[in-house]
Design a protein around this motif. Structure first.
Motif, PDB file in Angstrom:
ATOM      1  N   ASP A   3     -38.292 -30.987 -71.504  1.00 32.63           N
ATOM      2  CA  ASP A   3     -39.452 -31.881 -71.315  1.00 32.63           C
ATOM      3  C   ASP A   3     -40.051 -31.914 -69.883  1.00 32.63           C
ATOM      4  OD1 ASP A   3     -40.968 -34.118 -71.304  1.00 32.63           O
ATOM      5  OD2 ASP A   3     -39.506 -35.633 -71.513  1.00 32.63           O
ATOM      6  N   ASN A   4     -41.298 -31.645 -69.865  1.00 31.38           N
ATOM      7  CA  ASN A   4     -41.943 -31.365 -68.536  1.00 31.38           C
ATOM      8  C   ASN A   4     -42.589 -32.645 -68.060  1.00 31.38           C
ATOM      9  OD1 ASN A   4     -41.351 -28.658 -68.437  1.00 31.38           O
ATOM     10  ND2 ASN A   4     -43.096 -27.965 -69.597  1.00 31.38           N
ATOM     11  N   THR A   5     -42.445 -33.766 -68.910  1.00 33.58           N
ATOM     12  CA  THR A   5     -42.818 -35.153 -68.261  1.00 33.58           C
ATOM     13  C   THR A   5     -42.088 -35.225 -66.658  1.00 33.58           C
ATOM     14  OG1 THR A   5     -42.742 -35.856 -70.303  1.00 33.58           O
ATOM     15  CG2 THR A   5     -43.007 -37.543 -68.812  1.00 33.58           C
ATOM     16  N   PRO A   6     -43.039 -35.754 -65.707  1.00 32.08           N
ATOM     17  CA  PRO A   6     -42.523 -35.777 -64.548  1.00 32.08           C
ATOM     18  C   PRO A   6     -41.459 -37.243 -64.492  1.00 32.08           C
ATOM     19  CG  PRO A   6     -44.959 -36.364 -64.577  1.00 32.08           C
ATOM     20  CD  PRO A   6     -44.344 -35.793 -65.903  1.00 32.08           C
ATOM     21  N   LYS A   7     -40.567 -37.068 -63.591  1.00 32.74           N
ATOM     22  CA  LYS A   7     -39.688 -38.019 -63.210  1.00 32.74           C
ATOM     23  C   LYS A   7     -40.593 -39.178 -62.272  1.00 32.74           C
ATOM     24  CE  LYS A   7     -36.009 -37.605 -61.018  1.00 32.74           C
ATOM     25  NZ  LYS A   7     -34.462 -37.018 -60.719  1.00 32.74           N
ATOM     26  N   THR A   8     -40.613 -40.200 -62.685  1.00 35.29           N
ATOM     27  CA  THR A   8     -41.291 -41.097 -61.505  1.00 35.29           C
ATOM     28  C   THR A   8     -40.417 -42.408 -60.958  1.00 35.29           C
ATOM     29  OG1 THR A   8     -43.349 -40.879 -62.688  1.00 35.29           O
ATOM     30  CG2 THR A   8     -43.399 -42.622 -61.228  1.00 35.29           C
ATOM     31  N   ALA A   9     -40.217 -42.582 -59.943  1.00 35.30           N
ATOM     32  CA  ALA A   9     -39.577 -43.536 -59.207  1.00 35.30           C
ATOM     33  C   ALA A   9     -40.440 -44.759 -59.491  1.00 35.30           C
ATOM     34  CB  ALA A   9     -39.272 -43.382 -57.683  1.00 35.30           C
ATOM     35  N   VAL A  10     -39.672 -46.073 -59.523  1.00 38.09           N
ATOM     36  CA  VAL A  10     -40.215 -47.166 -59.836  1.00 38.09           C
ATOM     37  C   VAL A  10     -39.829 -48.437 -58.776  1.00 38.09           C
ATOM     38  CG1 VAL A  10     -40.451 -49.107 -61.551  1.00 38.09           C
ATOM     39  CG2 VAL A  10     -40.442 -46.927 -62.438  1.00 38.09           C
ATOM     40  N   THR A  11     -40.453 -48.840 -58.014  1.00 45.54           N
ATOM     41  CA  THR A  11     -40.022 -49.780 -56.768  1.00 45.54           C
ATOM     42  C   THR A  11     -41.073 -50.998 -56.811  1.00 45.54           C
ATOM     43  OG1 THR A  11     -39.111 -47.997 -55.572  1.00 45.54           O
ATOM     44  CG2 THR A  11     -39.470 -50.026 -54.419  1.00 45.54           C
ATOM     45  N   PRO A  12     -40.502 -52.026 -57.449  1.00 46.72           N
ATOM     46  CA  PRO A  12     -41.659 -53.233 -57.208  1.00 46.72           C
ATOM     47  C   PRO A  12     -41.726 -53.612 -55.934  1.00 46.72           C
ATOM     48  CG  PRO A  12     -39.359 -53.759 -58.954  1.00 46.72           C
ATOM     49  CD  PRO A  12     -39.178 -52.233 -58.138  1.00 46.72           C
ATOM     50  N   ALA A  13     -42.779 -54.308 -55.719  1.00 48.39           N
ATOM     51  CA  ALA A  13     -43.358 -54.967 -54.422  1.00 48.39           C
ATOM     52  C   ALA A  13     -42.136 -56.038 -54.270  1.00 48.39           C
ATOM     53  CB  ALA A  13     -44.616 -55.503 -54.619  1.00 48.39           C
TER      54      ALA A  13
END
Length: 138
Positions: A3-13
């Motif tokens: 799966d070539n979908t990028p991994k994205t970090a999630v950091t709420p404000a």
């Protein structure tokens, strides 16, 4: 097949900076993993370090759930997308109270996610609960 979908970090404000190199959440495709959250209040500007919501299990559980929810929302998910929640308590005597808080908090949820609660002694001093979540977005 990869799966070539990028991994994205999630950091709420407002979330405190993690103590090590990890993200509060990570999304890849339609999967969102929320890292273990604890009962820290949102960070204030100039604050020296994280502040615990309070000394009671209720205060910390409600803040922990709010922190999980904020990561879910920042990643495009809601409680209805959650497939699994893992709860870590520091004291077996807290099971009944946590279940009562849990049932009240999730009373309106259409379908309850799978959940597992375990006792874990490795939380930093003063912390009573940690919760992580796995969500799959439609």
């Amino acid at each position: 097949m990869s799966d070539n979908t990028p991994k994205t970090a999630v950091t709420p404000a407002g979330h405190t900076t993690p103590p090590a190199k990890f993200s509060h959440g990570v999304r890849k495709g339609n999967i969102l993993q929320v890292a273990g959250q604890v009962g820290f209040l949102p960070a204030e500007p100039g604050q020296a370090g994280p502040v615990v919501a309070g000394p009671t299990l209720r205060e910390q559980t409600l803040q922990t759930l709010a922190n999980v929810r904020s990561v879910l929302e920042a990643g495009g998910a809601s409680w209805e997308d959650v497939m699994m929640l893992r709860v870590y308590l520091t004291d077996t005597d807290h099971f009944a109270e946590m279940n009562e808080i849990w049932n009240d908090y999730f009373a309106d949820l259409k379908e309850a996610p799978a959940a597992r609660t375990t006792v874990y002694v490795g939380l930093p001093k003063g912390l009573l609960i940690e919760i992580d979540a796995l969500a799959v977005l439609g």
